[in-house]
Enzyme design. Structure first.
Site, PDB file in Angstrom:
ATOM      1  N   ALA A 157       1.266  -1.426  -0.026  1.00 12.66           N
ATOM      2  CA  ALA A 157       0.156   0.071   0.007  1.00 12.66           C
ATOM      3  C   ALA A 157       0.603   1.579  -0.499  1.00 12.66           C
ATOM      4  CB  ALA A 157      -0.883   0.343   1.291  1.00 12.66           C
ATOM      5  N   TYR A 158       1.427   0.749   0.217  1.00 15.62           N
ATOM      6  CA  TYR A 158       2.324   2.616   1.148  1.00 15.62           C
ATOM      7  C   TYR A 158       3.132   2.604  -1.029  1.00 15.62           C
ATOM      8  CZ  TYR A 158       7.187   5.340   2.214  1.00 15.62           C
ATOM      9  OH  TYR A 158       7.657   5.738   2.089  1.00 15.62           O
ATOM     10  N   GLY A 159       3.733   1.588  -1.103  1.00 14.30           N
ATOM     11  CA  GLY A 159       4.408   2.232  -2.759  1.00 14.30           C
ATOM     12  C   GLY A 159       3.388   1.973  -3.859  1.00 14.30           C
TER      13      GLY A 159
ATOM     14  N   LYS B  18       2.442   5.774  -2.773  1.00 10.90           N
ATOM     15  CA  LYS B  18       4.148   6.666  -3.532  1.00 10.90           C
ATOM     16  C   LYS B  18       4.446   6.141  -5.041  1.00 10.90           C
ATOM     17  CE  LYS B  18       5.962   8.713   0.497  1.00 10.90           C
ATOM     18  NZ  LYS B  18       6.110   9.484   0.355  1.00 10.90           N
TER      19      LYS B  18
END
Length: 263
Positions: free
Chosen positions: A167-169, A172
């Site tokens: 989810a972070y990737g 970003k």
């Protein structure tokens, strides 16, 4: 890290005469950016959620002869973001440059184990937050300085599949797209928008990740051609250059600052 800025250097700083706004400025890369931007001649407004950290960094900047103030700001709160950007204009009469650095992290793990609450939090802080900030920053630059520059802090984790932080990737990678779209949209007005994509950097975020994945840094380092992680100031230096007039023909770039890890 060796500081290349000599106390005997009388040349104007990289960001001399510019009013700068920095999110996530209480620690890590944001705090390093606040110190560096002020050293390079900018008037700096630090924004983050934790007042004690902001106060400490602001006092450090002032003690070193820089101009700085702070505002408490929660990137997940739209009113808070707009008020923080407006505060920069109130204080300094203008906004020239902004570094959208603030971000959140959630426990690493595969896609099916990411909770909806964590996904929503990452969206609110890491994607919607920079979008809100950019919207307010562009309005402030237009209304005051006329032209300027924005840098968003992305991640090398945005460049390829990211099984540990999916989810972070994803947020970003979406930020990279927003950066490129903004560059195309506002370039004709003389507002440049770029992003940096740091690799492994010694910050609280990577230390948090390491608590969930012991030995993380030891696993990462051999994959980095420079064979070390970055100091936060090294990331801040890349942002400072992109915000400066030295990068006057650079817009729409997502600059890898990763020691060659993604080469």
């Amino acid at each position: 890290m060796h500081n290349t800025h000599s106390s005997n250097d009388t040349s104007p700083g990289l960001l001399a005469g510019k009013a700068a706004f920095i999110t996530g400025a209480g620690r890590g890369i944001g705090a390093a950016a606040a110190r560096l931007f002020a050293r390079e001649g900018a008037e700096v407004l630090l924004a983050a959620r934790t007042q004690a950290q902001l106060k400490e960094v602001t006092e450090e900047v002032r003690a070193a002869g820089g101009t700085a103030a702070y505002v408490v700001c929660d990137l997940a709160d739209p009113d808070s973001v707009r008020a923080a950007v407006d505060r920069a204009v109130e204080l300094y009469g203008r906004l020239d440059v902004a570094f959208n650095n603030g971000a959140a992290i959630t426990p690493p793990g595969p896609l099916d184990q990411v909770s909806q609450a964590d996904f929503d939090h990452l969206y609110a802080v890491n994607l919607r937050g920079p979008w809100l900030a950019m919207s307010a920053e562009i309005a402030a630059i237009r209304a005051t300085a006329g032209t300027g520059a924005i840098v968003n802090n992305s991640s090398v984790g945005s460049w390829a599949g990211n099984p540990e932080l999916p989810a972070y990737g994803a947020m970003k990678r979406a930020l990279n797209s927003l950066t490129e779209s903004a560059a195309v949209t506002y370039g004709p007005e003389g507002i440049r928008v770029n992003a940096i994509a740091p690799g492994g950097t010694v910050t609280e975020m990577i230390r948090t990740w390491e608590t969930y994945s012991p030995g993380l840094v030891e696993r990462l380092t051999p994959r980095i051609p420079l064979r070390r992680t970055a100091d936060p100031e090294e990331i801040a230096q890349a942002a400072a250059w992109l915000l400066s007039d030295r990068a006057s023909y650079v817009t729409g770039a997502v600059l890898k600052v990763d020691g060659g890890a993604r080469a």
